[in-house]
Design a protein around this motif. Structure first.
Motif, PDB file in Angstrom:
ATOM      1  N   THR A 110       0.824  -1.229   0.000  1.00 50.07           N
ATOM      2  CA  THR A 110       0.000   0.000   0.000  1.00 50.07           C
ATOM      3  C   THR A 110       0.844   1.258   0.000  1.00 50.07           C
ATOM      4  O   THR A 110       0.288   2.361  -0.027  1.00 50.07           O
ATOM      5  N   ALA A 111       2.179   1.121   0.055  1.00 53.27           N
ATOM      6  CA  ALA A 111       3.034   2.311   0.124  1.00 53.27           C
ATOM      7  C   ALA A 111       2.816   3.218  -1.073  1.00 53.27           C
ATOM      8  O   ALA A 111       2.670   4.449  -0.933  1.00 53.27           O
ATOM      9  N   SER A 112       2.762   2.620  -2.269  1.00 51.53           N
ATOM     10  CA  SER A 112       2.576   3.450  -3.471  1.00 51.53           C
ATOM     11  C   SER A 112       1.189   4.071  -3.508  1.00 51.53           C
ATOM     12  O   SER A 112       0.983   5.113  -4.142  1.00 51.53           O
ATOM     13  N   GLU A 113       0.215   3.451  -2.832  1.00 54.77           N
ATOM     14  CA  GLU A 113      -1.140   3.999  -2.820  1.00 54.77           C
ATOM     15  C   GLU A 113      -1.215   5.292  -2.016  1.00 54.77           C
ATOM     16  O   GLU A 113      -2.197   6.042  -2.145  1.00 54.77           O
ATOM     17  N   LEU A 114      -0.204   5.535  -1.191  1.00 57.96           N
ATOM     18  CA  LEU A 114      -0.203   6.764  -0.399  1.00 57.96           C
ATOM     19  C   LEU A 114       0.074   7.991  -1.270  1.00 57.96           C
ATOM     20  O   LEU A 114      -0.167   9.131  -0.832  1.00 57.96           O
ATOM     21  N   ARG A 115       0.556   7.770  -2.478  1.00 54.30           N
ATOM     22  CA  ARG A 115       0.815   8.904  -3.381  1.00 54.30           C
ATOM     23  C   ARG A 115      -0.459   9.691  -3.674  1.00 54.30           C
ATOM     24  O   ARG A 115      -0.448  10.930  -3.704  1.00 54.30           O
ATOM     25  N   LYS A 116      -1.540   8.976  -3.883  1.00 49.92           N
ATOM     26  CA  LYS A 116      -2.772   9.659  -4.286  1.00 49.92           C
ATOM     27  C   LYS A 116      -3.250  10.681  -3.259  1.00 49.92           C
ATOM     28  O   LYS A 116      -3.448  11.859  -3.594  1.00 49.92           O
ATOM     29  N   PRO A 117      -3.468  10.302  -1.993  1.00 45.38           N
ATOM     30  CA  PRO A 117      -3.927  11.319  -1.045  1.00 45.38           C
ATOM     31  C   PRO A 117      -2.891  12.419  -0.786  1.00 45.38           C
ATOM     32  O   PRO A 117      -3.265  13.568  -0.541  1.00 45.38           O
ATOM     33  N   VAL A 118      -1.593  12.081  -0.854  1.00 41.38           N
ATOM     34  CA  VAL A 118      -0.573  13.096  -0.598  1.00 41.38           C
ATOM     35  C   VAL A 118      -0.542  14.130  -1.728  1.00 41.38           C
ATOM     36  O   VAL A 118      -0.556  15.350  -1.475  1.00 41.38           O
ATOM     37  N   TYR A 119      -0.521  13.666  -2.958  1.00 46.24           N
ATOM     38  CA  TYR A 119      -0.407  14.592  -4.081  1.00 46.24           C
ATOM     39  C   TYR A 119      -1.756  15.218  -4.439  1.00 46.24           C
ATOM     40  O   TYR A 119      -1.811  16.228  -5.139  1.00 46.24           O
ATOM     41  N   TRP A 120      -2.816  14.621  -3.965  1.00 47.04           N
ATOM     42  CA  TRP A 120      -4.137  15.223  -4.200  1.00 47.04           C
ATOM     43  C   TRP A 120      -4.237  16.585  -3.510  1.00 47.04           C
ATOM     44  O   TRP A 120      -4.824  17.526  -4.050  1.00 47.04           O
ATOM     45  N   ILE A 121      -3.645  16.688  -2.336  1.00 51.33           N
ATOM     46  CA  ILE A 121      -3.676  17.962  -1.615  1.00 51.33           C
ATOM     47  C   ILE A 121      -2.962  19.042  -2.423  1.00 51.33           C
ATOM     48  O   ILE A 121      -3.428  20.184  -2.519  1.00 51.33           O
ATOM     49  N   VAL A 122      -1.818  18.679  -3.037  1.00 50.37           N
ATOM     50  CA  VAL A 122      -1.091  19.637  -3.884  1.00 50.37           C
ATOM     51  C   VAL A 122      -1.943  20.016  -5.092  1.00 50.37           C
ATOM     52  O   VAL A 122      -2.079  21.196  -5.443  1.00 50.37           O
ATOM     53  N   ALA A 123      -2.517  19.014  -5.730  1.00 53.95           N
ATOM     54  CA  ALA A 123      -3.322  19.284  -6.923  1.00 53.95           C
ATOM     55  C   ALA A 123      -4.542  20.137  -6.586  1.00 53.95           C
ATOM     56  O   ALA A 123      -4.957  20.991  -7.384  1.00 53.95           O
ATOM     57  N   ALA A 124      -5.124  19.949  -5.414  1.00 49.99           N
ATOM     58  CA  ALA A 124      -6.318  20.707  -5.045  1.00 49.99           C
ATOM     59  C   ALA A 124      -6.003  22.168  -4.768  1.00 49.99           C
ATOM     60  O   ALA A 124      -6.869  23.045  -4.955  1.00 49.99           O
ATOM     61  N   LYS A 125      -4.755  22.433  -4.323  1.00 47.84           N
ATOM     62  CA  LYS A 125      -4.387  23.815  -4.004  1.00 47.84           C
ATOM     63  C   LYS A 125      -3.603  24.494  -5.115  1.00 47.84           C
ATOM     64  O   LYS A 125      -3.528  25.723  -5.166  1.00 47.84           O
ATOM     65  N   ALA A 126      -2.992  23.726  -6.022  1.00 48.41           N
ATOM     66  CA  ALA A 126      -2.103  24.315  -7.029  1.00 48.41           C
ATOM     67  C   ALA A 126      -2.868  25.139  -8.061  1.00 48.41           C
ATOM     68  O   ALA A 126      -2.334  26.096  -8.634  1.00 48.41           O
ATOM     69  N   ILE A 127      -4.114  24.803  -8.330  1.00 47.93           N
ATOM     70  CA  ILE A 127      -4.919  25.492  -9.345  1.00 47.93           C
ATOM     71  C   ILE A 127      -6.151  26.072  -8.663  1.00 47.93           C
ATOM     72  O   ILE A 127      -6.798  25.415  -7.836  1.00 47.93           O
ATOM     73  N   ASP A 128      -6.485  27.318  -9.040  1.00 46.71           N
ATOM     74  CA  ASP A 128      -7.612  28.023  -8.420  1.00 46.71           C
ATOM     75  C   ASP A 128      -8.905  27.603  -9.107  1.00 46.71           C
ATOM     76  O   ASP A 128      -9.352  28.236 -10.082  1.00 46.71           O
ATOM     77  N   TYR A 129      -9.476  26.505  -8.602  1.00 46.96           N
ATOM     78  CA  TYR A 129     -10.712  26.003  -9.207  1.00 46.96           C
ATOM     79  C   TYR A 129     -11.907  26.894  -8.869  1.00 46.96           C
ATOM     80  O   TYR A 129     -12.851  26.992  -9.658  1.00 46.96           O
ATOM     81  N   GLU A 130     -11.870  27.558  -7.731  1.00 46.87           N
ATOM     82  CA  GLU A 130     -12.972  28.459  -7.363  1.00 46.87           C
ATOM     83  C   GLU A 130     -13.062  29.638  -8.319  1.00 46.87           C
ATOM     84  O   GLU A 130     -14.153  30.077  -8.704  1.00 46.87           O
TER      85      GLU A 130
END
Length: 967
Positions: free
Chosen positions: A775-795
């Motif tokens: 499951t170590a590689s599966e931790l990439r998704k939640p970790v990088y999701w936070i970056v992706a959610a903040k990197a672009i101004d979707y609002e």
């Protein structure tokens, strides 16, 4: 009666009776006179009456002559005397006397002719004897004449000759006796020379000679002295036999065995030998431990000598524990080696003796041969039985020493050395008697588990400290880095192949087919403490400045320039997901290069991404495996603790960089159920969530908390809120990719762990790998999701979309401005991603996940924006498609991810605007990935003007039914 007696005493013998007074002791009786006979004849003559009178006489009158008749009668008189009675009693006595006298007179008269005849015969015999006496006197006179004239001289010569011969024999015997008396000096010399067979042979010969002269009084004392000497020899022989136990010497042992054979005590010797070996083990270990205890105590106090061995072991200090253990094992090795060489001697001796017996097959020696064969079989069985007995004694002594000191506070290297020594000792035991050393294994297992719990607890606390102080900077290592280059994994170099168990650590360069006893038979000791040479080679794993060399950097570029290893489908610009075909437009080689370089790592050699903390965890794993490799019985405990190291690292990375309740609630499945289960398990079993201990808690709860570690906290030096750094992307990459690298190392070690894991515990190992490591590689998704959610101004994009008019009356050829704004955001994201890659290499899977998250969020934002539309015409729907196609076209130039994530999610939603009332209900049931708001907007905006209120309510009810399970 008295009258008769007096008559008899007065009787005299007339001639010839007078001449034989000296020849006969018989008293003579005279013949009664005529008057006496007449008086007797006047008495009653009736024989019957006379006999009755005699019978009436009392018995006491017939006793011996010392009987006093007068006294007897006087004592019988009554107290009152009566004259008449006395007279009557007197007359009675007179009658009795007369009857007896009459009887005696009759007997005398009856035997008188025979008496006279016998006297005549005696007289004749006397005459014959007198004649014989005269003849004997004459014979003696003639013999004296012969003696003086002839025999005295001749017989004197013969007597002297016989005496001479006797004296010669006596002289010889005396010389032999003298020699026998002097043998004690020679025996002492032979004993000093350790010539035991010769001494016993001489002593037995002396005993045999002494038995020949046992008739001499001095020999009895000599014989006793020889017996004492023989017993003394046996005592010295026993002492000589005991020396074999510590230092076996072939010549010495051969003499001892020959001596015992002469004594006929071969079996006794073997019994004594085993007793000496047992005593040698006890004395050896006691003296070794006592020496160290007295050395550490610094005085000559004799109180230690009176202690039991078990109590003595508790006085060993930590500093002297290891050298004492080494000396203990070396001393015990010498004892076991002596026993091994003793067995070898008997095997070789039996073979030689059997060969001699077979070559000389004499029927007269059958009995002796059978006896020797019986002795050999007895000795062989005794030696074979003694192997396990000796080893059991060794185990018990070492066990007592091991358990006498608490090893939980030892340094790791010291404890590993203890394990190595005990492992070597168990190897000795297996070669010695085929034993699995259960006693040693159990004792060292107890110490190891006790030590390892303390050690592991300390290491977990250190790991927490490292993690809380970790700034998640890249630790520069070479691209060729391998954990086998670390000192902690050097023991695996002999078993690099995963299919080979690393459990057998080579003892030396000697071939494994040679046993330790064969290797050290002629000298040396397997327990000699050798200098630690592991630092001779330095670890060459770190890169000097992030680059290994200019040449390697150049080769890295060349490697990335080459596209020979790129699959054909990745060489295409993009692949149509419906047809699988590539577009007709050709793609240049430069484009392929740029796409392949989207790994963002061409400024760095493709080296592993890890931190100092990761390296420390890997080193810990190596140390744990060393202990497990040496002591396999605690393999499960070690692997369990190893899994906790990985668990805690994974939990820390997730806590620091992946935990965000807001994004986890989106329901996008960023954290798989397996990952969530693993994190929950770690939190429940390993993480102590209580800030302070509850004083009212139970002892069990306190013990459970003792096994747990507080949750780590991210260092304040790590900033995750800055947009310029993409919200700590570099730190997130280092953290997650170091975890992935750690998982890869665990995968590499799995065959080695599986080889030493007990069969009953292997399901635990399989579960650990399948549910945690993977499951170590599966931790990439939640970790990088936070970056992706903040990197672009979707609002901001939603606000721009809200200003667009979608109820246009004509088809537009120009896309809306929000598309350009969104693409600009992606370009800015790409630029910042390149900036981050200058600090940390961003692997291709990471960049793909980042782009996938950003694109997925952008697409879902587009659908959310379209769902906010209040009014929309058919031309407006065409404009939505135009905007989305423009977005896709520009986006594909920025990334090589194919297919575009959630592309169908947007296209399907836009196409749903064209559905009829009948198709809409089935479409709504099939597409449950959309939110209730998005589905409701489709019904209200798209079909609201074409269907009646009842039909719309039906569709809204369907949407509500779909949404109810989600609540």
């Amino acid at each position: 009666m008295q009258k008769i007696k007096s008559l008899m005493t007065r009787q005299g013998l007339r001639s010839p009776q007078e001449s034989v007074n000296d020849l006969s002791p018989i008293e003579s009786f005279r013949i009664p006179t005529k008057e006496e006979l007449r008086e007797l004849q006047e008495e009653p003559t009736d024989p019957q009456a006379q006999q009755e009178i005699i019978n009436s006489i009392e018995e006491v009158y017939f006793s011996n002559d010392s009987f006093d008749i007068v006294k007897y009668e006087l004592e019988r008189l009554p107290p009152v005397l009566s004259l008449q009675e006395l007279e009557e009693y007197r007359d009675k006595l007179k009658q009795q006397q007369a009857a007896v006298s009459k009887k005696v007179a009759d007997l005398i008269l009856e035997k008188q002719p025979a008496y006279v005849e016998e006297l005549e015969r005696v007289t004749s015999l006397q005459s014959g004897l007198q004649l014989a006496a005269v003849i004997c006197t004459n014979g003696r006179r003639h013999l004296n004449i012969a003696k003086e004239g002839f025999t005295q001289t001749s017989l004197g010569l013969l007597a002297n000759q016989r005496k001479r011969q006797l004296l010669i024999g006596l002289l010889k015997s005396l010389r032999t006796i003298k020699t026998l008396q002097r043998t004690d000096v020679r025996l002492s010399e032979m004993l000093e020379e350790e010539d035991y067979p010769g001494a016993i042979q001489l002593c037995l010969e002396c005993q045999k000679a002494a038995s020949t002269f046992k008739h001499y009084s001095c020999i009895s004392e000599l014989n006793s002295k020889l017996q004492d000497t023989l017993e003394q020899i046996e005592e010295q022989l026993d002492v000589a036999l005991s020396k074999i136990c510590k230092n076996f010497d072939i010549n010495h042992y051969t003499k001892v065995q020959q001596a015992y054979r002469l004594l006929g005590k071969t079996q006794t010797a073997m019994d004594q030998l085993h007793m000496h070996f047992t005593q040698a083990i006890h004395n050896t270990v006691f003296q070794v431990v006592l020496g160290y205890v007295e050395l550490c105590a610094g005085n000559t106090d004799t109180k230690f000598q009176k202690l039991q061995y078990k109590d003595l072991c508790t006085h060993i200090t930590s500093d002297s524990y290891i050298p004492c253990l080494a000396d203990l094992c070396k001393a015990l090795w010498e004892v076991m080696l002596s026993y091994y060489r003793t067995m070898q001697w008997h095997e070789n001796h039996d073979q030689d003796e059997a060969a001699v017996v077979s070559s000389v097959s004499d029927g007269n020696n059958v009995i002796g041969t059978e006896e020797n064969s019986f002795d050999r079989n007895y000795v062989k069985k005794k030696l074979e039985h003694g192997l396990s007995r000796i080893w059991q004694d060794v185990q018990l002594k070492v066990k007592t020493y091991l358990l006498g000191t608490d090893l939980s506070n030892f340094k790791y290297d010291d404890f590993i050395f203890v394990l190595d020594v005990i492992s070597r000792l168990m190897q000795v035991g297996e070669e010695f008697c085929g034993s699995k050393s259960e006693v040693l294994q159990e004792s060292i297992r107890k110490q190891s588990v006790n030590y390892f719990k303390t050690y592991h607890r300390t290491r977990l606390e250190e790991l927490r400290m490292f993690l809380e102080n970790e700034t998640w900077e890249l630790c520069p290592v070479k691209s060729s880095f391998s954990i086998l280059q670390l000192h902690e994994f050097k023991f695996m170099e002999q078993s690099r192949s995963p299919s080979v168990s690393p459990s057998k650590q080579p003892a030396s360069a000697v071939s494994s087919s040679v046993t330790l006893f064969e290797q050290y038979c002629n000298g040396g000791n397997p327990f000699e403490i050798q200098a630690d040479t592991k630092d001779d080679e330095t670890e060459d794993v770190l890169a000097s400045n992030g680059y290994e060399s200019d040449e390697q950097e150049k080769s890295a570029y060349q490697e990335y320039d080459s596209d020979s290893d790129v699959p054909e489908e990745l060489k295409r610009d993009y692949v149509d997901e419906q047809t699988g075909d590539a577009p007709i437009k050709s793609v240049s080689r430069e484009t392929l290069r740029s796409r392949k370089r989207s790994d963002y790592n061409l400024n760095k050699v493709n080296a592993p991404i890890l931190t100092n903390t990761t390296l420390n965890v890997i080193r810990l794993v190596g140390k744990y495996m060393q202990m497990m490799n040496i002591l396999k019985p605690i393999a499960f405990d070690v692997i369990h603790f190893m899994s906790q190291l990985f668990d805690y690292y994974l939990y820390a990375v997730y806590t620091f960089f992946g935990r965000n309740d807001m994004f986890e609630s989106t329901g996008l499945g960023l954290s798989s159920s397996r990952l969530r289960t693993t994190l929950n398990r770690i939190q429940e079993s390993l993480i102590d969530l209580e800030v302070s201990a509850d004083p009212s808690g139970t002892l069990t709860a306190a013990e459970e908390r003792k096994e747990k570690v507080p949750s780590p906290h991210l260092s304040h030096l790590v900033v995750l809120t800055s947009g310029n750094s993409l919200y700590g992307l570099a730190e997130r990459v280092v953290a997650t990719e170091s975890l992935v690298f750690l998982a890869e190392q665990f995968e590499f070690l799995q065959p080695h762990l599986d080889a030493v894991m007990p069969a009953a515990k292997k399901p635990f190992l399989q579960q650990f790998y399948s549910q945690t490591v993977s499951t170590a590689s599966e931790l990439r998704k939640p970790v990088y999701w936070i970056v992706a959610a903040k990197a672009i101004d979707y609002e901001q994009m939603l606000l721009l979309m809200a200003n667009v008019k979608w109820d246009v009356k004509e088809i537009m050829s120009q896309h809306n401005v929000y598309v350009d704004a969104l693409l600009k955001e992606f370009e800015e994201f790409n630029r910042r991603l390149n900036d981050v890659s200058k600090r940390v290499r961003i692997p291709l899977p990471v960049s793909n996940i980042l782009w996938e998250h950003c694109i997925r969020l952008a697409n879902r934002t587009l659908v959310e924006g379209y769902a906010n539309v209040k009014k929309c015409s058919n031309e407006g729907r065409a404009l939505m498609q135009l905007d989305f196609q423009q977005f896709l076209m520009k986006l594909e130039k920025l990334t090589d991810i194919r297919p575009i994530p959630d592309k169908e999610f947007v296209e399907t939603y836009i196409k749903a605007y064209y559905l009829t009332e009948n198709d809409m209900e089935s479409w709504i049931k099939e597409h449950r990935e959309y939110s209730t708001k998005q589905l409701t907007n489709l019904v209200n905006i798209c079909l609201g003007t074409y269907i009646n209120k009842k039909a719309r309510q039906k569709l809204l009810a369907t949407i509500d039914d779909i949404d109810r399970p989600k609540r």
